[in-house]
Design a protein around this motif. Sequence first.
Motif, mmCIF file in Angstrom:
data_model
loop_
_atom_site.group_PDB
_atom_site.id
_atom_site.type_symbol
_atom_site.label_atom_id
_atom_site.label_comp_id
_atom_site.label_asym_id
_atom_site.label_seq_id
_atom_site.Cartn_x
_atom_site.Cartn_y
_atom_site.Cartn_z
ATOM 1 N N ALA A 339 -2.417 7.680 4.580
ATOM 2 C CA ALA A 339 -3.218 7.377 3.386
ATOM 3 C C ALA A 339 -2.336 6.900 2.238
ATOM 4 O O ALA A 339 -2.671 5.927 1.541
ATOM 5 C CB ALA A 339 -4.018 8.613 2.971
ATOM 6 N N GLU A 340 -1.207 7.559 2.048
ATOM 7 C CA GLU A 340 -0.296 7.156 0.970
ATOM 8 C C GLU A 340 0.280 5.767 1.238
ATOM 9 O O GLU A 340 0.362 4.925 0.328
ATOM 10 C CB GLU A 340 0.841 8.170 0.840
ATOM 11 C CG GLU A 340 1.815 7.854 -0.292
ATOM 12 C CD GLU A 340 2.926 8.881 -0.431
ATOM 13 O OE1 GLU A 340 3.858 8.632 -1.226
ATOM 14 O OE2 GLU A 340 2.866 9.917 0.268
ATOM 15 N N ALA A 341 0.660 5.515 2.491
ATOM 16 C CA ALA A 341 1.220 4.201 2.833
ATOM 17 C C ALA A 341 0.191 3.095 2.610
ATOM 18 O O ALA A 341 0.510 2.031 2.065
ATOM 19 C CB ALA A 341 1.699 4.205 4.290
ATOM 20 N N CYS A 342 -1.046 3.342 3.006
ATOM 21 C CA CYS A 342 -2.103 2.333 2.845
ATOM 22 C C CYS A 342 -2.410 2.077 1.370
ATOM 23 O O CYS A 342 -2.619 0.934 0.949
ATOM 24 C CB CYS A 342 -3.364 2.770 3.576
ATOM 25 S SG CYS A 342 -3.221 2.725 5.384
ATOM 26 N N THR A 343 -2.429 3.152 0.586
ATOM 27 C CA THR A 343 -2.683 3.008 -0.848
ATOM 28 C C THR A 343 -1.579 2.180 -1.505
ATOM 29 O O THR A 343 -1.848 1.293 -2.329
ATOM 30 C CB THR A 343 -2.786 4.385 -1.514
ATOM 31 O OG1 THR A 343 -3.862 5.109 -0.926
ATOM 32 C CG2 THR A 343 -3.020 4.245 -3.009
ATOM 33 N N ASN A 344 -0.338 2.450 -1.139
ATOM 34 C CA ASN A 344 0.794 1.703 -1.692
ATOM 35 C C ASN A 344 0.710 0.219 -1.339
ATOM 36 O O ASN A 344 1.171 -0.636 -2.097
ATOM 37 C CB ASN A 344 2.115 2.278 -1.185
ATOM 38 C CG ASN A 344 2.386 3.684 -1.713
ATOM 39 O OD1 ASN A 344 1.709 4.137 -2.645
ATOM 40 N ND2 ASN A 344 3.339 4.372 -1.114
ATOM 41 N N LEU A 345 0.130 -0.091 -0.187
ATOM 42 C CA LEU A 345 0.032 -1.480 0.266
ATOM 43 C C LEU A 345 -1.234 -2.164 -0.238
ATOM 44 O O LEU A 345 -1.449 -3.354 0.015
ATOM 45 C CB LEU A 345 0.062 -1.538 1.796
ATOM 46 C CG LEU A 345 1.371 -1.105 2.462
ATOM 47 C CD1 LEU A 345 1.190 -1.018 3.978
ATOM 48 C CD2 LEU A 345 2.500 -2.086 2.122
ATOM 49 N N GLY A 346 -2.098 -1.418 -0.932
ATOM 50 C CA GLY A 346 -3.321 -2.004 -1.457
ATOM 51 C C GLY A 346 -4.428 -2.153 -0.437
ATOM 52 O O GLY A 346 -5.351 -2.944 -0.628
ATOM 53 N N VAL A 347 -4.333 -1.401 0.659
ATOM 54 C CA VAL A 347 -5.401 -1.404 1.680
ATOM 55 C C VAL A 347 -5.833 0.045 1.931
ATOM 56 O O VAL A 347 -5.551 0.616 2.975
ATOM 57 C CB VAL A 347 -4.950 -2.072 2.998
ATOM 58 C CG1 VAL A 347 -4.923 -3.561 2.866
ATOM 59 C CG2 VAL A 347 -3.578 -1.546 3.448
ATOM 60 N N PRO A 348 -6.507 0.662 0.957
ATOM 61 C CA PRO A 348 -6.842 2.082 1.076
ATOM 62 C C PRO A 348 -7.714 2.368 2.294
ATOM 63 O O PRO A 348 -8.515 1.531 2.727
ATOM 64 C CB PRO A 348 -7.591 2.381 -0.228
ATOM 65 C CG PRO A 348 -8.076 1.052 -0.707
ATOM 66 C CD PRO A 348 -7.036 0.070 -0.275
ATOM 67 N N LEU A 349 -7.523 3.560 2.839
ATOM 68 C CA LEU A 349 -8.304 3.984 4.009
ATOM 69 C C LEU A 349 -9.788 4.009 3.676
ATOM 70 O O LEU A 349 -10.191 4.352 2.565
ATOM 71 C CB LEU A 349 -7.852 5.376 4.451
ATOM 72 C CG LEU A 349 -6.501 5.469 5.152
ATOM 73 C CD1 LEU A 349 -6.166 6.929 5.455
ATOM 74 C CD2 LEU A 349 -6.496 4.662 6.433
ATOM 75 N N GLY A 350 -10.584 3.662 4.677
ATOM 76 C CA GLY A 350 -12.025 3.696 4.516
ATOM 77 C C GLY A 350 -12.622 2.366 4.125
ATOM 78 O O GLY A 350 -13.841 2.226 4.072
ATOM 79 N N THR A 351 -11.769 1.372 3.846
ATOM 80 C CA THR A 351 -12.278 0.030 3.506
ATOM 81 C C THR A 351 -11.776 -0.978 4.533
ATOM 82 O O THR A 351 -12.508 -1.378 5.434
ATOM 83 C CB THR A 351 -11.833 -0.369 2.090
ATOM 84 O OG1 THR A 351 -10.399 -0.273 1.997
ATOM 85 C CG2 THR A 351 -12.468 0.526 1.040
#
Length: 567
Positions: A339-351
Amino acid sequence: MSHRAFSKRVYEDKRDFDEMKNAAAEFYRVSRVPQDMERALHQLFLHRPADLHGYLADYFANLAAPPRISRVTGRQVYDARGRLSVEAEVFCVVHNKDKSMSSAAVSSHLVPESQERTEHVMAAVLWINEPLNSMLKDRNPCDQLQIDDILSTFFKDRCLEEKEVRDRERPEVIPSSSPPQTKDKKIINKDKKSIVEKPFPAVEPQKPVLQGSLAVGSVSLAVAKTGAQIQGIHLYEYIAALRNQEPPAQFHIPVSLVTLLSCGKTSPGKLNLLEEVILIPKVGQQVKQIITMALEVQKEMMRIMKTLTNGGASETFVCDSGALAVSHERAEQPLDLIAEACTNLGVPLGTQIHLALNCAAHELLDPSKGKYEVATGVLKSPDELVDLYQTLISKYPAVVALIDPFRQEDRDQWEKLSSMIGNSCSLLSDVSYKSQGPPLPGVRGHILKHINETTVSDLIHMTSEQQGSVLMGTTCSEPCSEDSLSDITVGLGLHYVKLGGLSGAERMTKYNRLISIEEELAQQGILVFKEKHPPPLFPDNPHKHSGTEGARSGLEEHSSHLIQTDL
């Protein structure tokens, strides 16, 4: 030589020549060679190609006798893990020449290690080189259904023979006058009330793997590849034509589910429960885009782990599934990391990204205690495991699928968990092992693997008869250079495929083949993308496949099957 002798010899030579000329004329008349030559020359004149002889070669090649299987050979090879396996090779008589057409190998994660595995492989090689070679000689390699029927019948006969041998060797058991009864266990709660607890369901014995079974799947796939080659089409087109009874007008590429992390029993940390944490990309992305995104997520996770260890070496390695095996103690930790990695990359989980968890719970059971060891020293009963999953899904709504959350005997827990989280999360079960019992309650999807005695016709049948969706996957003992699984998933019209992590030639070969197929279909203008499935991963009432459906409507009606490579 006298004049008379010379005259006699000339007469005999002329007679022999006339007889041969008459025989040739009759031979050509019966075989209609002059008419074929005349038509060939007529077409040659009409088309006037640059390569005259090449045109004639192609023209007469179409008139040639169809290829027939001349022999099938088996040999020992090594799989991606350096373990013995079997490869089958098909030879055909083509234009009067014996020619090697194709070879194939299938995986077998069920076959034991060491000497027993060697015996399995040797038996398979013997089956291919002797009985199967004789049974398939002179067969039409394009008649897949007939050949698979021969292979399946042969395998069933060997199973019956093996059963008869075991029955003869089994000591005779005198039946008891009354069957043993399983007593319910009584426990006393703090109010001193007696509560009846259901007995823990016994572990069903695994069906033994018949020595030699690898031969059946390998030969079936090799014959399918041969049939595709003879017809001048790709394997995915060949399988699609077998499945639909005619080539479809359009194809779609199954969505690649990429394994990001492994926190199973072989991982360095205490956590055992998450054998695989799998990335589910948004439907409609190209394979290259999915791979690029997964690599970026992995790179960011590695950066985060390095930061947490203050630049030191983190306890990670690449496991057999091709994913990072990381050290964690609780199930929340790897999910928080992603989740943290995805948020940092601008592709948050769940979308843009969802997750699936392969729990492989059957590997965690302690039968003596009737509990699952979800982490080292942490045991959970089946009901406690239901609560754990419910809490996990509530906290991480991006998780939209659980694979094998329980062993198959815990039917009550499958049903209970499905009723709790079924609106947002799908339960998937492995159907590689054909269960004798009724379907598991609450299961919406199945994982199918091409292993052992599974023929190409079996795959077509299994993906059409399964209630719910089917997902195809791989094994840890995949052949090193076999990329046929990618063709199979496209040909079967599956929606999802799980090929493992992004490491290892045996997996990247399959990813690259998917990319190649996708590019080819796009260039031909026959590539379509499926509509996005909202959570849960698979619908409640998936459409059942019909072998005679039309091209466009058939594409829309395909079941969401998933094929997996064995991990």
